[in-house]
Design a protein around this motif. Structure first.
Motif, PDB file in Angstrom:
ATOM      1  N   UNK A   1      -1.540   8.291  -7.112  1.00  0.00           N
ATOM      2  CA  UNK A   1      -1.402   9.742  -7.285  1.00  0.00           C
ATOM      3  C   UNK A   1      -0.648  10.069  -8.573  1.00  0.00           C
ATOM      4  N   UNK A   2       0.434   9.338  -8.847  1.00  0.00           N
ATOM      5  CA  UNK A   2       1.210   9.573 -10.063  1.00  0.00           C
ATOM      6  C   UNK A   2       0.386   9.290 -11.309  1.00  0.00           C
ATOM      7  N   UNK A   3      -0.374   8.202 -11.279  1.00  0.00           N
ATOM      8  CA  UNK A   3      -1.219   7.849 -12.421  1.00  0.00           C
ATOM      9  C   UNK A   3      -2.274   8.936 -12.670  1.00  0.00           C
ATOM     10  N   UNK A   4      -2.918   9.397 -11.595  1.00  0.00           N
ATOM     11  CA  UNK A   4      -3.942  10.434 -11.740  1.00  0.00           C
ATOM     12  C   UNK A   4      -3.342  11.738 -12.269  1.00  0.00           C
ATOM     13  N   UNK A   5      -2.144  12.079 -11.810  1.00  0.00           N
ATOM     14  CA  UNK A   5      -1.488  13.297 -12.280  1.00  0.00           C
ATOM     15  C   UNK A   5      -1.189  13.227 -13.776  1.00  0.00           C
TER      16      UNK A   5
ATOM     17  N   UNK B   1      -6.926  10.341  -5.823  1.00  0.00           N
ATOM     18  CA  UNK B   1      -7.237  10.787  -7.187  1.00  0.00           C
ATOM     19  C   UNK B   1      -7.731  12.232  -7.179  1.00  0.00           C
ATOM     20  N   UNK B   2      -8.536  12.582  -6.183  1.00  0.00           N
ATOM     21  CA  UNK B   2      -9.049  13.952  -6.077  1.00  0.00           C
ATOM     22  C   UNK B   2      -7.934  14.941  -5.774  1.00  0.00           C
ATOM     23  N   UNK B   3      -7.033  14.568  -4.868  1.00  0.00           N
ATOM     24  CA  UNK B   3      -5.914  15.460  -4.544  1.00  0.00           C
ATOM     25  C   UNK B   3      -5.029  15.684  -5.761  1.00  0.00           C
ATOM     26  N   UNK B   4      -4.737  14.603  -6.491  1.00  0.00           N
ATOM     27  CA  UNK B   4      -3.873  14.714  -7.666  1.00  0.00           C
ATOM     28  C   UNK B   4      -4.509  15.604  -8.728  1.00  0.00           C
ATOM     29  N   UNK B   5      -5.806  15.437  -8.930  1.00  0.00           N
ATOM     30  CA  UNK B   5      -6.499  16.270  -9.914  1.00  0.00           C
ATOM     31  C   UNK B   5      -6.591  17.718  -9.442  1.00  0.00           C
TER      32      UNK B   5
ATOM     33  N   UNK C   1       2.174  13.650  -2.702  1.00  0.00           N
ATOM     34  CA  UNK C   1       2.938  12.406  -2.609  1.00  0.00           C
ATOM     35  C   UNK C   1       3.268  12.043  -1.165  1.00  0.00           C
ATOM     36  N   UNK C   2       3.538  13.042  -0.335  1.00  0.00           N
ATOM     37  CA  UNK C   2       3.794  12.761   1.084  1.00  0.00           C
ATOM     38  C   UNK C   2       2.527  12.224   1.751  1.00  0.00           C
TER      39      UNK C   2
ATOM     40  N   UNK D   1       0.803  -1.230   0.000  1.00  0.00           N
ATOM     41  CA  UNK D   1       0.000   0.000   0.000  1.00  0.00           C
ATOM     42  C   UNK D   1       0.834   1.277   0.000  1.00  0.00           C
ATOM     43  N   UNK D   2       2.014   1.244   0.632  1.00  0.00           N
ATOM     44  CA  UNK D   2       2.859   2.444   0.671  1.00  0.00           C
ATOM     45  C   UNK D   2       3.411   2.791  -0.706  1.00  0.00           C
ATOM     46  N   UNK D   3       3.339   1.854  -1.644  1.00  0.00           N
ATOM     47  CA  UNK D   3       3.712   2.129  -3.028  1.00  0.00           C
ATOM     48  C   UNK D   3       2.474   2.314  -3.905  1.00  0.00           C
ATOM     49  N   UNK D   4       1.435   1.561  -3.594  1.00  0.00           N
ATOM     50  CA  UNK D   4       0.225   1.598  -4.421  1.00  0.00           C
ATOM     51  C   UNK D   4      -0.432   2.972  -4.358  1.00  0.00           C
TER      52      UNK D   4
END
Length: 211
Positions: A102-106, A143-147, A188-189, A94-97
């Motif tokens: 977030x990276x995928x959504x960005x 996903x919301x944060x990344x967007x 990311x943090x 989970x710490x990577x997933x």
């Protein structure tokens, strides 16, 4: 008086659209025109319309181009190798997933469309979250944060701000680059901390997958 009229106009717009009394297109045209006539602007209303269309046309064109361009890129599968590599890299921790989400959504939100971001990110990551038992609310949150932190020049918030302030998008975006970098770091943090919390909750250690 004008401020009150503007506030009432916005309330009526939202009410008409959310209650489905009017289609968004009709509501966005009819209600402001009616408000302008009630405000006593008369034939000046047509000048307002022309001025508004003229000022927003360039940024609207850029927004449409961005959606079409990244839509074609997505439909052509050019993002598929990136998505596959991200899913392969995050594994079952989970710490990577969660940061991977977030990276995928960005990456997907480069076109500035929140709907596309959720329609691609959530179906791609949901099976993994379900299999490992990760809280699905974290998927929606990340996903919301990344967007939300992505305000590139062709995204909706930047275009609306440019149209409202009557200044070029570049004049708004350039000073906000440091703010966006801070926002990206926060995403990311926060994603990593949420992932660690889920690892502890699920009792995972040393990358062990959930049973």
């Amino acid at each position: 008086m004008l401020a009150l009229l503007g506030f009432i106009t916005i309330v009526l717009l939202f009410t008409a659209i959310l209650t489905k009394k009017m289609s968004p297109l009709v509501a966005l045209i009819a209600i402001p025109i009616a408000a302008a006539l009630i405000g006593g602007f008369g034939m000046q209303t047509s000048k307002f319309i022309v001025s508004g269309v003229t000022s927003i046309a360039p940024v609207a064109g850029m927004f449409v181009f961005a959606i079409l361009f990244f839509g074609i890129v997505t439909d052509a599968g050019m993002l598929d190798p990136i998505i596959t590599r991200i899913l392969r890299t995050v594994g079952s921790r989970p710490s990577r997933i969660v940061p991977g989400t977030a990276l995928l959504a960005l990456l997907i939100h480069l076109d500035g469309s929140g709907a596309v971001t959720f329609l691609i990110t959530i179906p791609a990551m949901l099976p993994l979250y379900t299999r490992l038992g990760i809280d699905k609310r974290i998927l929606a949150c990340v996903a919301s944060m990344a967007a939300g932190v992505n305000f590139l020049p062709w995204t909706g918030p930047m275009i609306r701000a440019s149209a409202a302030l009557h200044i070029p998008v570049s004049d708004i975006f350039t000073p906000l680059i440091p703010v966006q970098l801070v926002g990206l770091a926060f995403v990311f943090i926060a994603s990593y901390l949420l992932g660690l919390k889920e690892e502890k909750r699920l009792g995972l250690s040393s990358g062990a997958a959930a049973g």
